[in-house]
Design an enzyme around this catalytic site. Structure first.
Site, short mmCIF file in Angstrom:
data_model
loop_
_atom_site.label_atom_id
_atom_site.label_comp_id
_atom_site.label_asym_id
_atom_site.label_seq_id
_atom_site.Cartn_x
_atom_site.Cartn_y
_atom_site.Cartn_z
N SER A 412 53.40 89.19 21.98
CA SER A 412 54.52 88.90 22.75
C SER A 412 54.13 87.54 23.35
O SER A 412 55.35 86.89 23.95
CB SER A 412 54.80 89.87 23.89
OG SER A 412 53.82 90.38 24.32
N HIS A 433 58.20 89.85 16.57
CA HIS A 433 58.02 90.43 17.92
C HIS A 433 59.11 91.53 18.29
O HIS A 433 60.16 91.38 18.35
CB HIS A 433 58.03 89.36 19.09
CG HIS A 433 58.12 89.64 20.45
ND1 HIS A 433 58.48 89.28 21.48
CD2 HIS A 433 57.26 90.88 20.93
CE1 HIS A 433 58.46 90.00 22.39
NE2 HIS A 433 57.54 90.82 22.20
N GLU A 445 62.18 89.32 17.80
CA GLU A 445 62.18 88.00 17.77
C GLU A 445 61.31 87.33 16.58
O GLU A 445 60.15 88.07 16.23
CB GLU A 445 61.21 87.49 19.00
CG GLU A 445 62.32 87.20 19.97
CD GLU A 445 61.84 86.89 21.33
OE1 GLU A 445 62.26 86.23 22.10
OE2 GLU A 445 60.37 87.23 21.56
N ASN A 483 60.44 86.80 26.78
CA ASN A 483 59.46 86.80 27.76
C ASN A 483 59.46 85.34 28.55
O ASN A 483 59.36 85.73 29.76
CB ASN A 483 58.13 87.42 27.35
CG ASN A 483 57.95 88.80 26.98
OD1 ASN A 483 59.11 89.33 27.49
ND2 ASN A 483 57.28 89.22 26.22
#
Ligand code: 3H9
Length: 680
Positions: A412, A433, A445, A483
């Protein structure tokens, strides 16, 4: 005239009008501009007794053209409503022959017909609510007259597509056929007219007597979200159905139009339409050469932790057999329990047959050795988030897998290029991800490294589709899209807390007033404060915010939900241990740290200011990702936040919302131009 409507007389008084506007026969202004005169011509032709509507391109119609809602109609513009009025005026018999999908305005055209025949594999539905609209071409008036207002309301509020046999059971279609629905529709030629506009709408609820309508209507209003927080269209839809029950058809038809026009011009509908198109743009990567994706018939997963197990389930659900490599017996035991528990749940819910569930659960094999991965087409590594660990795994995978196997990491935050460099096939490496729980969360992702080849990326996008994920391509940068923005958002929330606004108030405003699924502090507690701490340590040690609140909480063993203490308290007896309980101890700790650091206090900021600061932080961070080419389009950023982080869809995502409220993110616009993907 072009051939958006094809006309064919079959010689027995039947005229077939075929909608032909690829790919989905959307009933655009242009299509309706041809459809209305075609219906009028059939009505005026004495040799025609029956008109059959059908669609080319293996489908009936996906409804009105969503692009048209941004265009102001003129006096000459023709819409589905005009086509339906032309049907209504005619004394011929009309039959809809449905193949593929009959959705929105497409189904509404079919409902204006006297009879409906559908191919077994077709689907019908009125999904307008998902675009922040209501069915505005008679759906709110005719469906209640066909199947009862109560059931019609439930269908339209959910906006789900239903399969033809279910539609038949509900009485929406008259017949389901395995063969050509047009041939079957011919059997209705010359049958008497049966217009729904001539019927009365029954409520479809027994034993409520005089108060039935107000009761059902009031219940419906109570069950949907408030108007200002995601329920704008739902309340208007209920108003339209109430009109179907209480008013003569013509007045209900007029009321429906007024309500529909209000929705077309509303901000929530503009936001949801943006989301619809942004989602469909995702697989189009500017500058990506066209290549065939590699076939993925068998997969591998490294690690049987929560993520690895979830990812294995995703493959199994998509019918791709998967081998999970996990050396620890107890982890395998736990993963097996999770897998069987999850498939049993699907059976209990009636979503899967016992046999299918068994097959899928057993398509996940657990092995302890990497050598078991010699014949897989893709491996997703879901091991501990540490660069040395990942590098070692990738070097091993490079040695044991076949040369064209794609190697993916579920990292991540870590650098995909550095991971790829541990292999001799960096062109075959990319990030996949997944978000936890991987088998529930729709977002994926896809991280494109410096060396990731077009074919590997194309295969990743195709795999995302096969796994039924909403897949967004991201450049390789710390935290990727989601993130990276999460840290900026959490940082702003922490800054507000440092200024004396309690975490409970911030969460309440962002959740209940703005519409996020969870507030920022509850999200932090769910992810684990140790995770935030670990990441900020690995990024140079700067705290989130101005003072090391998270470091202090971690020091006290307050790691979040998992230790029942984080920014909030959790109690097993309250909401199964998931409900955040404000904790004065934490509030005092923050106040003390802020005082020591001399941070000015301003606890009375308005709710609007809280929303503005948190959403601006997101937009600024998103704009930076667009400027640096990590994200391809503002819409991609919006999709990541809607599907991965619970951003309210009716606000369209952080970039759409910023543009809507006129906020100009630092160094660029919210609607930055689409760029080719580069690497940050
Ligand atoms: C309505 O009907 C209002 C009326 O009540 C009142 C009027 C007065 N318009 O999804 P896909 C495009 S509101 C324009 O990738 P799939 C889509 O953008 C409408 N374009 O394929 C894409 O374009 P591109 C109510 C549309 O097989 C291409 O078609 N109807 C429309 O995964 C392929 O789409 C709906 O809400 C449209 N209506 O799924 C249905 N529909 O190739 C919305 C599709 O350039 N549509 N496109 O990217 C869907 O749910 C899915 O597209 C569908 C196909 C299930 C049809």
């Amino acid at each position: 005239m072009s051939n958006l409507i094809q006309t064919a007389d079959t010689g027995d008084g039947v005229r077939v009008l075929t909608l032909n506007n690829p790919p989905v026969n959307a009933l655009s202004y242009a299509v309706c501009g041809e459809l209305v005169p075609a219906i009028a011509a059939a009505a005026a032709d004495a040799s025609v007794t029956t008109v059959i509507f059908t669609g080319a391109n293996n489908t009936f119609s996906a409804g009105a053209d969503v692009n048209d809602f941004a265009i102001r109609p003129t006096a000459e513009t023709k819409t589905v409503r005009d086509a339906i009025e032309a049907v209504e005026r005619s004394d011929k018999t009309f039959v809809a022959a449905i193949e593929g999908n009959a959705l929105g305005g497409g189904l509404e055209l079919a409902l204006a017909c006297d009879y409906r025949v559908a191919a077994t594999k077709s689907r019908v539905g009125l999904p307008e609510i998902k675009l922040g609209l209501l069915p505005g071409a008679g759906g709110t008036q005719r469906l209640p007259r066909l199947i009862g207002a109560n059931e019609a309301l439930q269908l339209m509020l959910k906006g789900e597509l239903i399969k033809a046999p279910d539609a038949h059971a509900k009485g929406i279609v008259d017949e389901v056929v395995d063969g050509d629905p047009v041939e079957a529709a011919k059997a209705y030629a010359g049958k008497p007219k049966r217009r729904l506009s001539q019927r009365k709408a029954e409520l479809g609820v027994a034993n409520l007597g005089l108060f039935a309508t107000p009761f059902v209507v009031a219940q419906a209003h109570m069950m949907v979200p408030p108007e200002e927080n995601g329920g704008y269209a739902a309340h208007k839809l209920i108003d339209a159905v109430q009109a179907a029950i209480e008013l003569p058809f013509e007045r209900g038809w007029a009321r429906e139009l007024r309500l529909f026009m209000e929705l077309v011009q509303s901000a929530p509908s503009a936001a949801l339409r943006h989301v619809f198109f942004a989602e469909r743009e995702l697989s189009k990567v500017p500058g990506l050469p066209k290549t065939e994706p590699l076939p993925i018939k068998k997969a591998g997963v490294i690690g049987a932790g929560t993520m690895g197990t979830g990812i294995a389930i995703v493959f199994a659900e998509a019918g791709i057999p998967v081998t999970v490599v996990e050396p620890k017996d107890e982890a395998v035991e736990k993963a097996r329990e999770t897998v069987f528990g999850m498939f049993k749940y699907q059976v209990d819910k009636g979503r899967l047959s016992q046999e299918d569930a068994w097959k899928r659960a057993n398509s996940i094999a657990f092995e302890s050795d990497f050598s078991e991965l010699s014949d897989v087409d893709v491996v997703v590594e879901a091991a501990f988030e540490s660069m040395p660990v990942k590098k070692e795994i990738f070097a091993k995978l490079d040695a044991v897998t076949k040369p064209d196997c794609i190697l993916a990491s579920n990292t991540s935050t870590l650098d995909i290029d550095e991971i790829a460099a541990a292999t001799k096939r960096p062109d075959k490496v990319l990030g996949l991800h997944f978000f936890a729980p991987a088998n529930i969360m729709k977002l994926l992702e896809i991280v494109r490294g410096k060396e990731t080849s077009p074919q590997t990326l194309t295969s990743g996008i195709a795999l995302g589709k096969a796994l039924r994920k909403v897949a967004v391509v991201s450049g390789n940068a710390f935290g990727f899209i989601g993130n990276r923005m999460l840290f900026a958002y959490e940082e702003q929330a922490v800054r507000l807390a440092e200024e004396g606004v309690t975490p409970a108030r911030i969460d309440d405003v962002m959740k209940n007033k703005f519409g996020f699924a969870m507030g920022p502090f509850a999200v932090a507690d769910l992810s684990g404060l140790d995770v935030y701490h670990f990441i900020s340590q690995s990024q140079g040690g700067a705290p989130l915010g101005r003072i090391p609140i998270i470091a202090k909480l971690v020091e006290q063993g307050r790691l979040g939900q998992k230790t029942q203490k984080g920014f909030f308290r959790y109690d097993k007896a309250v909401g199964k241990g998931r409900e955040a309980i404000p904790d004065p101890e934490v509030e005092q700790l923050i106040a003390q740290l802020a005082k020591d650091a001399g941070i000015p206090q301003n606890p009375n900021v308005s709710d609007d200011e809280i929303i503005a600061r948190c959403t601006r932080a997101l937009a600024d961070s998103g704009a930076e990702l667009l400027r640096t080419g990590v994200a391809l389009r503002p819409g991609d950023v919006d999709i990541v936040w809607i599907y991965g982080y619970g951003f309210p869809p009716h606000h369209g995502g952080p970039m759409h919302y910023a543009a809507e409220v006129g906020y100009m993110p630092e160094g660029g616009t919210a609607n930055a131009q689409t760029k080719e993907l580069t690497h940050a």
